[in-house]
Design an enzyme around this catalytic site. Structure first.
Site, PDB file in Angstrom:
ATOM      1  CB  SER A 118      94.158  52.188   4.252  1.00  0.00           C
ATOM      2  OG  SER A 118      93.497  50.884   4.560  1.00  0.00           O
ATOM      3  CG  HIS A 139      96.832  55.900   4.895  1.00  0.00           C
ATOM      4  ND1 HIS A 139      96.569  55.995   3.859  1.00  0.00           N
ATOM      5  CD2 HIS A 139      97.271  54.535   5.383  1.00  0.00           C
ATOM      6  CE1 HIS A 139      96.768  54.824   3.159  1.00  0.00           C
ATOM      7  NE2 HIS A 139      97.280  53.910   4.200  1.00  0.00           N
ATOM      8  CD  GLU A 151      96.003  59.458   2.032  1.00  0.00           C
ATOM      9  OE1 GLU A 151      95.346  59.754   0.890  1.00  0.00           O
ATOM     10  OE2 GLU A 151      95.753  58.188   2.252  1.00  0.00           O
ATOM     11  CG  ASN A 189      94.271  52.848  -0.162  1.00  0.00           C
ATOM     12  OD1 ASN A 189      95.219  52.176  -0.830  1.00  0.00           O
ATOM     13  ND2 ASN A 189      94.513  52.583   1.408  1.00  0.00           N
TER      14      ASN A 189
END
Length: 296
Positions: A118, A139, A151, A189
């Site tokens: 991540s 991800h 992702e 993130n």
């Protein structure tokens, strides 16, 4: 692609295995711990039962999904003949680099190697292999069977052919792949963790309480879960790890973890996984009820 190896039977790993198996791929779920594998399969079975109860699948779908999964405790056996390996081990750079060094030796030269990281650099992971053009980030979001986004992270050397293959594969899973480039935290993130960190700082400075902060974000910003509850769901140790990666990568104080977050992790208050974080989950079935609420 026919055979998918998934490394790690924890929350993300078993979710990824679930999704591939439900889409009729042959899945090799790998973990050094037999107990973790048993728990992972039990979680998949329980999640399939929830889908069954909601009439999203049939009994035969559950049976077929579980039959598509084989478990392995050794990397060598688990990745044999895999077309794609998805690493979903702990969010630790040294652990991931060690795994990818082994994968490069054990896997067929045509095998694509993906990480569910991540926040950790795909370019850095790829650099320990002799196939950086075939290393990519996938991800998935938690809970994997429910969340539609994947992702897709290109490393510096990831080829267009590799990216295209993984984008199309993600679509075949019923997911929405979104391509991003390799910078700390990627997109998800880089935006989410500073928000969670700011919510923790807001609590730390006494601006408002836990429930008040989460209520403002849920009712005022239409978030399905407040940032503090979401942090508990993700795992406070995971949040801290991601923030540290971004702080080290950008050298920007806005990514520095809140002292309250650091202290909670040091004290073992990790969220749902430890039964205590910003909320108390020690009551029977309370954590499961929250997870079910989020999954619905």
């Amino acid at each position: 692609m026919k055979t998918i190896a998934v490394i790690g039977a924890g929350t993300m790993g078993n979710g990824i295995a679930h999704v591939f198996a439900q889409c009729n791929f042959s899945v090799h779920l790998i973990d050094v711990s037999p107990t973790a594998l048993e728990k992972g399969l039990a979680t998949i079975s329980k999640n399939l039962d929830r889908m069954l109860a909601k009439d999203k699948i049939k009994s035969s779908d559950k049976e077929n999904t579980l039959s598509n999964i084989k478990t392995f405790t050794t990397l060598k056996d688990g990745v044999a003949n895999a077309d794609l390996v998805v690493e979903a081990a702990t969010e630790n750079l040294e652990v991931k680099l060690g795994i990818f060094k082994e994968l490069d030796v054990l896997c067929n030269e045509k095998t694509i190697l993906a990480s569910n990281t991540s926040s950790i650099s795909i370019t850095q992971i790829a650099a320990v292999t002799n196939r950086p053009q075939k290393v990519i980030g996938m991800h998935f979001m938690n809970p994997v069977p429910i969340m539609p986004l994947v992702e897709i992270i290109n490393g510096y050397s990831t080829t267009q052919a590799t990216t295209h293959t993984i984008m199309e594969l993600s679509k075949n899973l019923g997911k929405t792949p979104t391509m991003v480039n390799d910078y700390p935290g990627f997109v998800a993130n880089r935006i989410l963790m500073p928000m969670i960190n700011e919510a923790i700082e807001t609590l730390h400075h006494g601006v408002a309480g836990v429930q008040e902060i989460d209520t403002v974000m849920k009712l005022g910003m239409a978030h399905p879960m407040g940032p503090l509850q979401l942090a508990d769901f993700i795992g406070l140790d995971v949040c801290l790890s991601i923030l540290n990666v971004m702080y080290d990568g950008f050298k920007n104080p806005k990514y520095a973890p809140s002292p309250l977050l650091v202290n909670m992790v040091m004290a073992g208050k990790l969220g749902i996984k430890s039964n205590e974080g910003f909320y108390d989950y020690t009551e029977s079935k309370k954590a499961e009820k929250i997870a079910e609420q989020f999954n619905s």
